[in-house]
Design an enzyme around this catalytic site. Sequence first.
Site, short mmCIF file in Angstrom:
data_model
loop_
_atom_site.label_atom_id
_atom_site.label_comp_id
_atom_site.label_asym_id
_atom_site.label_seq_id
_atom_site.Cartn_x
_atom_site.Cartn_y
_atom_site.Cartn_z
N GLN A 11 0.83 -1.20 0.00
CA GLN A 11 0.00 0.00 0.00
C GLN A 11 0.87 1.25 0.00
O GLN A 11 1.85 1.34 0.72
CB GLN A 11 -0.92 -0.02 1.22
CG GLN A 11 -2.07 0.94 1.16
CD GLN A 11 -3.16 0.59 2.15
OE1 GLN A 11 -3.19 -0.51 2.69
NE2 GLN A 11 -4.06 1.51 2.41
N SER A 89 4.72 -5.81 3.11
CA SER A 89 3.40 -5.77 3.72
C SER A 89 2.38 -6.49 2.83
O SER A 89 2.47 -7.70 2.65
CB SER A 89 3.00 -4.31 4.01
OG SER A 89 1.90 -4.24 4.89
N HIS A 189 0.95 -2.76 11.61
CA HIS A 189 2.21 -3.39 12.02
C HIS A 189 2.62 -2.96 13.43
O HIS A 189 3.78 -2.65 13.69
CB HIS A 189 3.32 -3.09 11.00
CG HIS A 189 3.02 -3.62 9.64
ND1 HIS A 189 2.99 -4.96 9.35
CD2 HIS A 189 2.71 -2.97 8.48
CE1 HIS A 189 2.67 -5.13 8.08
NE2 HIS A 189 2.49 -3.95 7.53
N GLN A 238 2.24 -11.08 10.73
CA GLN A 238 2.58 -9.89 9.95
C GLN A 238 1.79 -8.66 10.32
O GLN A 238 2.31 -7.54 10.32
CB GLN A 238 2.40 -10.20 8.45
CG GLN A 238 3.08 -9.19 7.53
CD GLN A 238 2.24 -8.86 6.31
OE1 GLN A 238 1.14 -8.33 6.42
NE2 GLN A 238 2.77 -9.19 5.14
#
Length: 296
Positions: A11, A89, A189, A238
């Site tokens: 992203q 990500s 995160h 993650q």
Amino acid sequence: MANAAWVFPGQGSQAIGMGADLATVPLAQSRFAEAESVLGWSVLDVVQDAGDKVSSTLYTQPCLYVVESILADVLKENGHSPAVVAGHSLGEYVALYAAGVFDFAAGLSLVQRRAELMSQASDGMMAALLGFDADELTAKLEATPGVVLANDNNPGQVVISGTPEAVTAVMEGIKAKRAVKLNVSGAFHSPLMADAAATFEAVLEPVLFATAQVPVLSNVDPAPATDGAVLKQRLVQQMTGSVRWREITLALPGLGIDTVIEVGPGNVLTGLTKRTCRELTLVNVGNLEQTATLAS
């Protein structure tokens, strides 16, 4: 390119019009149709929306997954293959798809649910820091409850994530060339994503993860792995764990990699890699023309 790593951006790399040029390719047409049946909406319509609908998290993540997956499929159709894969990500899902860990539709369903959960995360804040002293930053993070290192991108660029108060305290408490608040809905995160991560773990649990056809370097653990169970567990971690991109990049030469191909829109990962491992050859494949011109 037998010694190439394929890396997939996440992203922030989206752009209006991305992937629209792929619509002339039969393989891509099939994928876009399959994506619409999974998502209930058209990726091509969203990416071409002049109001930048593609930059809404709910749409960004599925659109990136679809476009990057198609680019990877076209590269494979043209006779190319990676030696290792990694994704930043959201890009890790495309890396797993490219490595044959799950099929296109299964990966897209996961990404859609992930996007829904992350778009609903309204607590927290993220900020990018550029040009700082690493020791000073580490000390400040350790001394400030409620904020963590979210993205360790390269030696001179990181992203921090946490409560607005804690993130602001770090931004104001260290010397940095630039400190920029990111336009995101939550503290991705970081431990603040724990509830979303727990919900997503239940979504992940029944999905079969096959043995990867090439090693995958995961965000939370850059050691190359092919075991499906290991890769699934890393993906579980993650959403709350740090993206260790600097370590992923540093690991590539030791794996015999001499070329990094960024498969997806933009050149964010190329820029990060250039500042970490100058000896690597860098290539961008973000559109149909670039898939055709990639040297064999």
